[in-house]
Design an enzyme around this catalytic site. Sequence first.
Site, short mmCIF file in Angstrom:
data_model
loop_
_atom_site.label_atom_id
_atom_site.label_comp_id
_atom_site.label_asym_id
_atom_site.label_seq_id
_atom_site.Cartn_x
_atom_site.Cartn_y
_atom_site.Cartn_z
N GLY A 39 9.33 20.27 4.86
CA GLY A 39 10.67 20.83 4.69
C GLY A 39 11.79 19.84 4.95
O GLY A 39 11.61 18.62 4.92
N GLY A 182 30.06 18.19 14.16
CA GLY A 182 28.88 18.89 14.69
C GLY A 182 27.77 17.87 14.95
O GLY A 182 27.98 16.66 14.85
N ASP A 313 15.52 28.90 9.20
CA ASP A 313 16.92 28.72 8.85
C ASP A 313 17.45 29.79 7.90
O ASP A 313 18.65 30.02 7.82
CB ASP A 313 17.14 27.36 8.15
CG ASP A 313 17.27 26.21 9.14
OD1 ASP A 313 17.00 26.42 10.34
OD2 ASP A 313 17.64 25.10 8.71
N MET A 319 20.10 27.09 13.59
CA MET A 319 19.31 26.39 12.57
C MET A 319 18.64 25.19 13.23
O MET A 319 19.15 24.07 13.16
CB MET A 319 20.19 25.99 11.41
CG MET A 319 20.59 27.17 10.55
SD MET A 319 21.56 26.64 9.14
CE MET A 319 21.54 28.11 8.13
N HIS A 322 12.63 23.88 16.11
CA HIS A 322 11.75 24.53 17.09
C HIS A 322 11.95 26.04 17.11
O HIS A 322 11.02 26.78 17.44
CB HIS A 322 11.93 23.92 18.49
CG HIS A 322 13.34 23.62 18.86
ND1 HIS A 322 14.01 22.54 18.34
CD2 HIS A 322 14.22 24.24 19.67
CE1 HIS A 322 15.25 22.52 18.83
NE2 HIS A 322 15.40 23.54 19.63
N HIS A 445 10.74 10.11 42.37
CA HIS A 445 11.79 9.10 42.56
C HIS A 445 11.25 7.74 42.12
O HIS A 445 10.12 7.42 42.45
CB HIS A 445 12.20 9.02 44.03
CG HIS A 445 13.20 7.92 44.27
ND1 HIS A 445 14.53 8.06 43.95
CD2 HIS A 445 13.04 6.67 44.77
CE1 HIS A 445 15.17 6.93 44.26
NE2 HIS A 445 14.29 6.07 44.76
C1 LIG Z 1 20.08 15.55 9.02
C2 LIG Z 1 19.45 16.69 9.76
C3 LIG Z 1 18.98 16.48 11.04
C4 LIG Z 1 18.38 17.51 11.75
N1 LIG Z 1 17.93 17.26 13.00
C5 LIG Z 1 17.34 18.25 13.72
C6 LIG Z 1 16.81 18.00 15.00
O1 LIG Z 1 16.88 16.87 15.50
N2 LIG Z 1 16.24 19.01 15.66
C7 LIG Z 1 16.15 20.27 15.13
O2 LIG Z 1 15.62 21.17 15.78
N3 LIG Z 1 16.63 20.54 13.90
C8 LIG Z 1 17.22 19.56 13.18
N4 LIG Z 1 17.67 19.82 11.92
C9 LIG Z 1 17.53 21.19 11.39
C10 LIG Z 1 16.09 21.43 10.90
O3 LIG Z 1 15.78 20.50 9.90
C11 LIG Z 1 15.95 22.85 10.37
O4 LIG Z 1 16.37 23.77 11.36
C12 LIG Z 1 14.50 23.16 10.01
O5 LIG Z 1 14.03 22.27 9.03
C13 LIG Z 1 14.37 24.59 9.49
O6 LIG Z 1 13.05 24.84 9.16
P1 LIG Z 1 12.65 25.92 8.05
O7 LIG Z 1 11.16 25.92 8.02
O8 LIG Z 1 13.35 27.19 8.29
O9 LIG Z 1 13.23 25.37 6.68
P2 LIG Z 1 13.19 23.96 5.94
O10 LIG Z 1 12.76 22.88 6.83
O11 LIG Z 1 14.49 23.84 5.25
O12 LIG Z 1 12.03 24.13 4.88
C14 LIG Z 1 12.12 25.00 3.80
C15 LIG Z 1 11.16 24.54 2.72
O13 LIG Z 1 11.10 25.56 1.74
C16 LIG Z 1 11.00 24.95 0.45
N5 LIG Z 1 11.44 25.93 -0.54
C17 LIG Z 1 12.67 26.51 -0.66
N6 LIG Z 1 12.66 27.43 -1.66
C18 LIG Z 1 11.40 27.42 -2.18
C19 LIG Z 1 10.77 28.14 -3.20
N7 LIG Z 1 11.40 29.10 -3.91
N8 LIG Z 1 9.48 27.86 -3.46
C20 LIG Z 1 8.80 26.92 -2.76
N9 LIG Z 1 9.35 26.21 -1.77
C21 LIG Z 1 10.63 26.47 -1.47
C22 LIG Z 1 11.91 23.73 0.58
O14 LIG Z 1 11.58 22.76 -0.39
C23 LIG Z 1 11.60 23.28 2.00
O15 LIG Z 1 10.56 22.34 2.01
C24 LIG Z 1 18.26 18.80 11.16
C25 LIG Z 1 18.72 19.01 9.86
C26 LIG Z 1 19.30 17.98 9.17
C27 LIG Z 1 19.77 18.23 7.77
#
Ligand SMILES: Cc1cc2nc3c(=O)[nH]c(=O)nc-3n(C[C@H](O)[C@H](O)[C@H](O)COP(=O)(O)OP(=O)(O)OC[C@H]3O[C@@H](n4cnc5c(N)ncnc54)[C@H](O)[C@@H]3O)c2cc1C
Length: 466
Positions: A39, A182, A313, A319, A322, A445
């Site tokens: 993701g 942010g 997310d 968002m 973890h 320590h």
């Molecule tokens: C630059 C940046 C830095 C970050 N740093 C941190 C950090 O240090 N620590 C932290 O906790 N969070 C961080 N985040 C946030 C974190 O990346 C997200 O909270 C997390 O990835 C959310 O996980 P998720 O599984 O909900 O979705 P995502 O990781 O967004 O994964 C969703 C997946 O679904 C797939 N998808 C979407 N629609 C479809 C569909 N119709 N069919 C098939 N596949 C689909 C997408 O391609 C994607 O791979 C960061 C985000 C960014 C942008």
Amino acid sequence: MSYDLVVIGTGPGGYVCAIRAAQLGLKTAVVEKRATHGGTCLNVGCIPSKALLHASEAFEEANKHFGELGIDVGTPKLDLTKMQAFKQGGVDGNTKGVEFLLKKNKVDSYHGRGRIAGAGRVEVISDDGGNQMLETKSIVIATGSDVTRLPGVEIDEKTVVSSTGALELAQVPKKLVVIGAGVIGLELGSVWRRLGAEVTVIEYLDRVLPGMDGEVGKQFQRILAKQGMTFKLSTKVTGVAVADKGATVTVEPAQGGEAETIEADVVLVAIGRVPYTEGLGLETVGVATDEKGRVQTDSHYATNVTGIYAIGDVIAGPMLAHKAEDEGVALAEILAGQSGHVNYGVIPNVVYTFPEVASVGKTEEELKKDGIAYKTGKFPFTANGRAKANGTTDGFVKILADTETDRVLGVHIVGADAGNLIAEVAVAMEFAASAEDIARTCHAHPTLTEAVKEAALAVDKRAIHV
Ligand SMILES: Cc1cc2nc3c(=O)[nH]c(=O)nc-3n(C[C@H](O)[C@H](O)[C@H](O)COP(=O)(O)OP(=O)(O)OC[C@H]3O[C@@H](n4cnc5c(N)ncnc54)[C@H](O)[C@@H]3O)c2cc1C
């Protein structure tokens, strides 16, 4: 093919949910439209940003601080192509790791866009136009989020970039304007400042890190300003004009007033993220979303349509990777008949700059708003032996505890390694610890963790080293 569970999206929410479901004996498949698993987090988020933060921090250390340690390496030279390759190595290692784990747990992977065709039916549409129908008892929407666009500002990922483009720059911009103070803006702003960019951060609100503890925000802004970042708070961007070379950003005071322009080689738009549900077919099956486009769920992650669930997310809540992972585990356990649960009161939040910022639980502002009486224990890193020895004395630990019961309600840290330090207080809070419990726990320590213990002692006004 027929499954117990089909998960759409293999970010930290989706892949973890699939693995836990498979561990619990559910026949599980995942559908992912991206070429690799993991993701946003593994491909264009947490992992690549942390790799660049690590590498750029090492560069700045060598450039500015090695001399103080008695190490003379001359002036370090930046090889950005190699640094980007280092970052990509971290990404590849992690995404391949997820592929391995899915196989190991006998989770079937389908590559293509997943569309909910009806209750219990997911259509997989591959890039070449081919499609396949999967039958399943339950569907999990784990499609994550996408960058928030600024109206009227087109992201070309070259001159005007989102976080994704900011991770891929082939040259260090001379002037970088970051829109949004942010976490993502400040982390990526730090990367490029360390590598030589002049960074100006523009924020609509009157503070950085909105949502985090106010005192932490103030101190952190001062530290970043000392490092060379320029801040324009209470300022709104009214336009970005892209020219042959670079862009002109027009800003004015948030409350209205005279406009001014700022020149930039690159503009990073980092004003947040929005849930992503494009092409998922939510309307077809009638899955309800809220005013922010988030899939609505109950406390067991069930949507209004029987057999369709959502996590990460794409639903309400912070968002964070973890948070998505823990929801994935909780939902898999619920679907397997167990009692999965996430404690939303104890989700740590970390900013991976130097120094780091980490917090868990309530901020002072939230406690005041809720009318909860609290005591504060604060301890500065200038008084911590290890921080002094390392020369990393910026920041403090602040513990907020209930006035009557002494229960820890929130902890806020600015300092080196804050992201690791916060883990002990998160565990303590899960066990409903008092500040006294932390204060009476023996801490090694000399470690930075002693600052946590001292802050706990300070709640009762009996810190030793201040
Ligand atoms: C630059 C940046 C830095 C970050 N740093 C941190 C950090 O240090 N620590 C932290 O906790 N969070 C961080 N985040 C946030 C974190 O990346 C997200 O909270 C997390 O990835 C959310 O996980 P998720 O599984 O909900 O979705 P995502 O990781 O967004 O994964 C969703 C997946 O679904 C797939 N998808 C979407 N629609 C479809 C569909 N119709 N069919 C098939 N596949 C689909 C997408 O391609 C994607 O791979 C960061 C985000 C960014 C942008």
